[in-house]
Design an enzyme around this catalytic site. Structure first.
Site, mmCIF file in Angstrom:
data_model
loop_
_atom_site.group_PDB
_atom_site.id
_atom_site.type_symbol
_atom_site.label_atom_id
_atom_site.label_comp_id
_atom_site.label_asym_id
_atom_site.label_seq_id
_atom_site.Cartn_x
_atom_site.Cartn_y
_atom_site.Cartn_z
ATOM 1 N N ILE A 191 -7.095 -3.590 -4.764
ATOM 2 C CA ILE A 191 -5.799 -3.753 -4.119
ATOM 3 C C ILE A 191 -5.811 -3.061 -2.759
ATOM 4 O O ILE A 191 -6.032 -1.861 -2.647
ATOM 5 C CB ILE A 191 -4.665 -3.168 -5.001
ATOM 6 C CG1 ILE A 191 -4.735 -3.767 -6.411
ATOM 7 C CG2 ILE A 191 -3.305 -3.428 -4.353
ATOM 8 C CD1 ILE A 191 -4.690 -5.291 -6.464
ATOM 9 N N LYS A 192 -5.559 -3.875 -1.726
ATOM 10 C CA LYS A 192 -5.603 -3.363 -0.354
ATOM 11 C C LYS A 192 -4.176 -3.043 0.086
ATOM 12 O O LYS A 192 -3.276 -3.892 0.009
ATOM 13 C CB LYS A 192 -6.245 -4.422 0.546
ATOM 14 C CG LYS A 192 -6.819 -3.887 1.839
ATOM 15 C CD LYS A 192 -7.650 -4.976 2.524
ATOM 16 C CE LYS A 192 -8.160 -4.528 3.873
ATOM 17 N NZ LYS A 192 -8.748 -5.649 4.619
ATOM 18 N N LEU A 193 -3.999 -1.811 0.547
ATOM 19 C CA LEU A 193 -2.664 -1.300 0.872
ATOM 20 C C LEU A 193 -2.676 -0.680 2.266
ATOM 21 O O LEU A 193 -3.666 -0.039 2.648
ATOM 22 C CB LEU A 193 -2.289 -0.196 -0.135
ATOM 23 C CG LEU A 193 -2.318 -0.603 -1.606
ATOM 24 C CD1 LEU A 193 -2.575 0.609 -2.491
ATOM 25 C CD2 LEU A 193 -0.996 -1.270 -1.972
#
Ligand code: G3P
Length: 217
Positions: A82-84
């Site tokens: 998950i890229k945040l």
């Protein structure tokens, strides 16, 4: 050093994976827009090709929205990361996923302090953007060196993922600076193998071999 390819183009990913050089994939909303494809379908297809980490970026910018989207994306495949974004809201969401054992990539990092915060909330990867710092006349590679020093000082396990790589020289310099991973556009990965002396040397060998009239098989 691990190599990720920075693209949402399936053909490029497939071709590069077959070379054995590819350890993972990163995407971002701009790359998805450029592909013209449905985001979740593309991520699913990439995960079927590459068993390594595949970064999928949330679109929400608030904590609750990022958590909801991240939970949804994480269900696509076991190797989704998950890229945040590196904001306080993003860091809170990162902590949520770290505590659940879901891998994260904290992106849009432009300072050593930002990288320190990401490590403290347990980010799996931190993505400093080299090229975009160079674009505004700052030294992108110095940021990689600074983060390397800080993470080593405190034994942080967050991996440094050198992003916004624009050239073969960036790859060399990131490797020298101790980046754990480089995410690289496909065209730059192909350039890594190029050298004019390799090209001219091979041309000569082919010519000389022909002149012998021999065949190996
Ligand atoms: O995926 C994030 C990063 O690699 C983007 O690179 O060239 O758009 O600054 P660039």
């Amino acid at each position: 050093m691990k190599f990720f390819v920075d693209t949402a183009e399936i053909k490029d990913i497939r071709d590069l994976y077959e070379t054995g050089l590819l350890d993972g994939v990163t995407t971002n909303p701009s790359l998805v827009a450029k592909s013209g494809r449905n985001f979740k379908e593309v991520i699913r297809e990439i995960c079927e090709i590459v068993p390594g980490p595949v970064s999928a970026e949330v679109a929400a910018t608030d904590h609750a929205g990022m958590v909801a989207e991240g939970e949804h994306l994480a269900k696509i495949a076991d190797n989704v990361v998950i890229k945040l974004p590196l904001t306080f809201e993003g860091l809170r969401a990162c902590r949520h996923f770290s505590q659940k054992g879901i891998k994260t990539n904290v992106t849009l990092c432009f300072s050593a302090n930002q990288a320190l915060l990401a490590a403290k909330v347990g980010a799996t990867y931190i993505s400093p953007f080299i090229g975009r710092l160079d674009d505004i006349n700052l030294e992108g590679m110095q940021l990689i060196r600074d983060i390397r020093q800080i993470y080593d000082n405190y034994n942080f396990s967050t991996e440094i993922l050198a992003a916004s790589i624009r050239s073969a020289n960036h790859v060399t310099e990131a490797a020298l600076a101790g980046a754990d991973v480089a995410t690289i556009p496909p065209a730059v990965i192909y350039k890594l193998a190029d050298h004019p002396l390799t090209k001219s040397g091979l041309e000569q060998f082919v010519k000389d071999w022909k002149s012998t009239g021999q065949s190996i098989l």
